[in-house]
Design an enzyme around this catalytic site. Structure first.
Site, PDB file in Angstrom:
ATOM      1  N   TYR A   2      -5.618  27.334  19.053  1.00 51.22           N
ATOM      2  CA  TYR A   2      -4.869  27.318  20.315  1.00 51.22           C
ATOM      3  C   TYR A   2      -3.592  26.483  20.169  1.00 51.22           C
ATOM      4  CZ  TYR A   2      -3.947  26.803  25.338  1.00 51.22           C
ATOM      5  OH  TYR A   2      -3.363  26.816  26.582  1.00 51.22           O
ATOM      6  N   ALA A   3      -3.733  25.286  19.598  1.00 47.76           N
ATOM      7  CA  ALA A   3      -2.560  24.428  19.410  1.00 47.76           C
ATOM      8  C   ALA A   3      -1.543  25.083  18.482  1.00 47.76           C
ATOM      9  CB  ALA A   3      -2.987  23.070  18.860  1.00 47.76           C
TER      10      ALA A   3
END
Length: 273
Positions: A179-180
């Site tokens: 996600y990051a």
């Protein structure tokens, strides 16, 4: 053509899009057409509503057809112009069809909000390549497909506003690695594209929210939610309308001087600089 559609309801299940319109509004985006992805709820729906309040005719894209139809019903009931477009942003053919339907209904979009996204779970050592790839597909490939579909129209018009929804996790690294990584990729996408199209009258910027009251946040274990709440200096989570206000600022006259910037409405969780 658009005026003649006022009040009309059209449902085309074969093509997966639903058209519902109301009378035109006024505001800083009056006469503009906007496209918002991930618009069935949360930040996406709040953004679609805010842009509509500001006068835009809004195309709403989401893969959840039922939730999207309900969301657009609500927008139209409140007197806004809205077009529901059921599409998965990872499918370029579906994206092209959705944009074509928006152009036919309201005209070419000159405001784009790339908001569609999914969460990513699990420690890096435990996730599969498929789990990694799916998150990047939605956030990055999705932004690529939709931007590629609408950018030529913006260039022809000589005006456009693109806002990509990233996350504070690009600085904090407080989410899953996939996600990051995807959200950081959107920042790079924003800055590189901004340099290429600013001369065409198109600005590209990003919004990187802190923790927001959405289903994604509250899908975490309660102890994790409470621990995250304690990181917010203002003492509460943000709400989708606050993120939508930042997006609307960048899309409106106040954002004209912002190029390749990342604004972070986060309540004090991080001081990017």
């Amino acid at each position: 053509m658009v005026a003649s559609l006022a009040g009309r309801i059209h449902l085309a299940t074969a093509s997966g899009w639903r058209l519902m319109t109301a009378e035109s509004g006024t505001g800083p985006l009056a006469g503009r057409v906007a496209l918002v992805t991930g618009a069935a709820g949360g930040i996406g729906l709040a953004t679609a509503r805010r842009l509509a309040v500001d006068g835009a005719s809004v195309g709403c894209v989401d893969r959840d057809t039922a939730r999207l139809a309900a969301a657009v019903d609500g927008l139209v009931a409140d007197g806004h112009r809205a077009l529901a477009l059921s599409a998965d942003v990872t499918d370029p053919a579906a994206v092209d069809s959705a944009v074509a339907a928006l152009v036919a209904g309201f005209g070419p979009p000159v405001v784009l909000v790339n908001n569609a996204g999914i969460g990513g779970e699990g420690r890096f050592a435990d996730i599969s390549f498929e789990q990694w790839r799916r998150v990047l597909d939605v956030h990055l490939d999705g932004a690529f497909h939709v931007t590629r579909a609408v950018l030529p129209g913006m260039i022809r018009t000589g005006w456009g506003r693109i806002v990509n929804v990233s996350s504070e996790s690009v600085w904090l690294g407080n989410t899953s690695v996939q996600y990051a990584t995807a959200k950081a990729g959107l920042v790079g996408f924003t800055r590189a594209l901004a340099r290429q199209v600013a001369g065409d009258g198109i600005t590209v910027n990003a919004v990187a929210p802190g923790p927001v009251e959405t289903a994604m946040l509250f899908g975490s274990p309660p102890e994790h939610v409470e621990a995250e709440r304690r990181t917010v200096l203002i003492g509460r989570f943000l709400v989708p309308d606050e993120i939508a206000a930042t997006v609307a600022f960048l899309a409106g006259p106040g954002g004209d001087a912002y190029v390749g910037q990342v604004l972070s409405p986060n309540g004090g969780t991080v001081f990017p600089g």
